[in-house]
Design a protein around this motif. Structure first.
Motif: not given
Length: 325
Positions: A20-30, A36-37, A95-106
């Motif tokens: 949803p667009e509302s969730a996209k907006a939250l995600l773009r805040e990083g 963020a969670l 890789q998707l989460l990293r686009v939005f600045g999140f620190a993430v690894y596998c």
């Protein structure tokens, strides 16, 4: 670490999972956004509902392999609207989460056999039987705390980020509960090590006396080559049911909330909905399976792909079954 996905590819990814667009907006805040969670939770749930856990390439492709390269997996998931296995999808989701600045690894993990997608419905959930390192765990860091974000394992996966905090139960898919514990593996798991692992557990129903282990992992980061070695090992040595049974799984969302899941396991379809698990359909031939994959999972197998399963152990061969009778 920068992501190889472009902003345009990331947006196409979000459209693919109908975020949803509302969730996209939250995600773009990083990661520094006040919600963020929540943004990651919505991303995870829509991802699990749209991108199935499936091993179809091992049965319906001509190459019988699981490509790991970001470009190949992206094309499969976003352009072809398919899913994939945990090594494929987890790394792409990172890789998707990293686009939005999140620190993430596998990292690599082990699965408990009773929590496997192929486990019998009446399996003894008190059993703890961990196998080899064939699973993947995505670890996300928000506000200094690590969370497990598992987008791709099957029915026992939690549909929300799980903080790595010892023994903190929370509602999972209602009425199921989940928790993380940090402990050694039970002796029944064939492990004699005294090292501690993070162990995801679920309790179902919520007032059940015991907890079932789902998976375990450490916080050690794995590199892409580590997963390539793991996938190669699975191909050489096999992994039980994975190369003999066709499986496809997705989350069920209602009004944006997880209420259950749908699992196609070889020749039957299991539906877990609001605390009740049932077999809702039996499959007798490839025509029925292809129709089910299209209608319930959004996976359209081409005529050539459907030919590739002929003569293999995964093929459904009862061509004479009259399912209208």
């Amino acid at each position: 670490m920068a992501s190889p996905l472009s902003p345009e590819q990331a947006e196409a990814y979000l459209d693919r999972i109908s975020l949803p667009e509302s969730a996209k907006a939250l995600l773009r805040e990083g990661p520094d956004g006040p919600r963020a969670l929540e943004a990651v939770a919505q991303l995870q749930q829509h991802h699990m509902a749209a991108v199935p856990f499936e091993n179809l390439d091992l049965h319906y492709s001509s190459h019988r392999s699981l490509p790991q390269q970001t470009e190949s997996v992206y094309d499969t998931v976003v352009q072809r609207k398919r899913g994939g296995t945990c090594p494929q999808v987890h790394q792409l989701f990172c890789q998707l989460l990293r686009v939005f600045g999140f620190a993430v690894y596998c990292t690599g993990g082990r699965l408990n056999a009773p929590a496997s997608p192929a486990a019998a419905m009446d399996v003894d959930r008190s059993t703890v039987a961990y196998g080899p390192l064939i699973h993947v765990a995505t670890l996300l860091v928000i506000q200094g705390r690590r969370h497990l974000v598992d987008t791709n394992v099957g029915p026992s996966a939690s549909p929300s980020p799980v903080p790595l905090v010892h023994d903190q139960p929370a509602v999972d898919i209602w009425p199921r509960r989940r928790r993380m514990i940090y402990d050694t593996l039970p002796a029944t798991s064939s492990s004699s090590s005294d090292g501690k692992w993070w162990r995801l557990q679920i309790q179902e129903p919520a007032d059940a006396p015991g907890w079932m282990d789902v998976c375990c992992f450490t916080e050690t980061e794995w590199m892409p080559v580590d997963f390539a070695i793991m996938v190669s090992g699975i191909g050489q040595l096999g992994a039980g049911w994975f190369q003999s049974l066709v499986v496809c799984f997705r989350l069920i969302l209602e009004d944006g909330s997880p209420v259950g899941h749908l699992l196609m396991l070889h020749d039957e379809v299991r539906r877990y909905y609001k605390g009740k698990l049932a077999v809702v359909q039996k499959l007798y031939n490839e025509e029925e399976r292809a129709t089910l994959l299209r209608d319930e999972f959004g996976v359209e197998l081409s005529a050539e792909e459907r030919k590739n399963i002929r003569g293999t152990v995964g093929e459904l061969k009862d061509l004479d079954h009259d399912f209208y009778a």
